[in-house]
Design a protein around this motif. Structure first.
Motif, mmCIF file in Angstrom:
data_model
loop_
_atom_site.group_PDB
_atom_site.id
_atom_site.type_symbol
_atom_site.label_atom_id
_atom_site.label_comp_id
_atom_site.label_asym_id
_atom_site.label_seq_id
_atom_site.Cartn_x
_atom_site.Cartn_y
_atom_site.Cartn_z
ATOM 1 N N LEU A 180 8.664 -4.405 4.311
ATOM 2 C CA LEU A 180 9.703 -4.109 3.143
ATOM 3 C C LEU A 180 10.090 -5.799 3.154
ATOM 4 C CD1 LEU A 180 11.411 -2.865 1.199
ATOM 5 C CD2 LEU A 180 12.917 -2.365 2.952
ATOM 6 N N TYR A 181 10.381 -6.502 4.038
ATOM 7 C CA TYR A 181 10.639 -7.985 4.089
ATOM 8 C C TYR A 181 9.632 -8.688 3.325
ATOM 9 C CZ TYR A 181 14.667 -7.505 7.523
ATOM 10 O OH TYR A 181 15.663 -7.356 8.059
ATOM 11 N N PRO B 113 9.902 -2.220 8.578
ATOM 12 C CA PRO B 113 10.832 -3.341 8.247
ATOM 13 C C PRO B 113 9.870 -4.748 7.630
ATOM 14 C CG PRO B 113 11.688 -2.354 9.940
ATOM 15 C CD PRO B 113 10.296 -1.809 9.855
ATOM 16 N N SER C 77 21.434 -3.180 5.355
ATOM 17 C CA SER C 77 20.418 -3.376 6.017
ATOM 18 C C SER C 77 19.044 -3.161 5.849
ATOM 19 C CB SER C 77 20.566 -2.688 7.409
ATOM 20 O OG SER C 77 19.635 -3.065 8.431
ATOM 21 N N THR C 78 18.221 -4.136 5.391
ATOM 22 C CA THR C 78 16.869 -3.983 5.206
ATOM 23 C C THR C 78 16.079 -2.890 6.161
ATOM 24 O OG1 THR C 78 16.659 -5.779 3.953
ATOM 25 C CG2 THR C 78 14.672 -5.064 4.483
ATOM 26 N N GLN C 79 16.271 -3.465 7.723
ATOM 27 C CA GLN C 79 15.813 -2.334 8.417
ATOM 28 C C GLN C 79 16.100 -1.127 8.199
ATOM 29 O OE1 GLN C 79 16.658 -4.292 12.197
ATOM 30 N NE2 GLN C 79 15.056 -5.669 12.091
ATOM 31 N N ALA D 172 16.477 -1.236 -0.916
ATOM 32 C CA ALA D 172 16.882 -2.389 0.214
ATOM 33 C C ALA D 172 18.045 -3.396 -0.337
ATOM 34 C CB ALA D 172 15.620 -3.210 0.638
ATOM 35 N N SER D 173 18.141 -3.192 -1.532
ATOM 36 C CA SER D 173 18.882 -4.329 -2.023
ATOM 37 C C SER D 173 20.441 -3.598 -2.067
ATOM 38 C CB SER D 173 18.674 -4.878 -3.639
ATOM 39 O OG SER D 173 18.827 -3.744 -4.362
ATOM 40 N N GLN E 273 10.215 -7.892 -0.442
ATOM 41 C CA GLN E 273 11.177 -8.919 -0.783
ATOM 42 C C GLN E 273 10.737 -10.269 -1.119
ATOM 43 O OE1 GLN E 273 13.775 -7.904 2.121
ATOM 44 N NE2 GLN E 273 15.180 -6.395 0.754
#
Length: 100
Positions: free
Chosen positions: A48-49, A45, A33-35, A28-29, A52
């Motif tokens: 994952l958010y 998503p 896009s994290t999505q 993700a980093s 983070q």
């Protein structure tokens, strides 16, 4: 990157090991896009958010500091500058090679 299912029933929560979470956060980093990273990994998503946010809180030590807009802006600027430095190092390595 293996995910552990906690049972055969589809309504139970899936549990992920620390290695999967670390790899997901790394992806993700590095991703724009994290999505997109979440979809690539087959996870939500939102999950994952949340991972983070948990990582930022663990690094900073306080949820209030992690949500501070100034801290978030400084972290974003730091990340951008680190990427620029990495690009410059790679360019220097390319241009430092002797020409044949």
């Amino acid at each position: 990157m293996a995910a552990k299912a906690s049972g055969s029933s589809p309504d139970q929560r899936r549990k992920y090991d620390a290695a999967f979470k670390a790899e997901a956060l790394r992806l993700a980093s590095e991703s724009r896009s994290t999505q997109a990273a979440a979809l690539q990994l087959g996870i939500s998503p939102k999950l994952l958010y949340r991972w983070q946010q948990d990582q930022v809180v663990a690094e900073v030590g306080s949820a209030d500091v992690a949500r501070d807009p100034e801290v978030r802006a400084l972290r974003a600027a730091n990340k951008r500058l680190a990427q620029e430095l990495d690009i410059l190092k790679k360019a220097l390595a390319i241009f430092a090679q002797p020409t044949p």
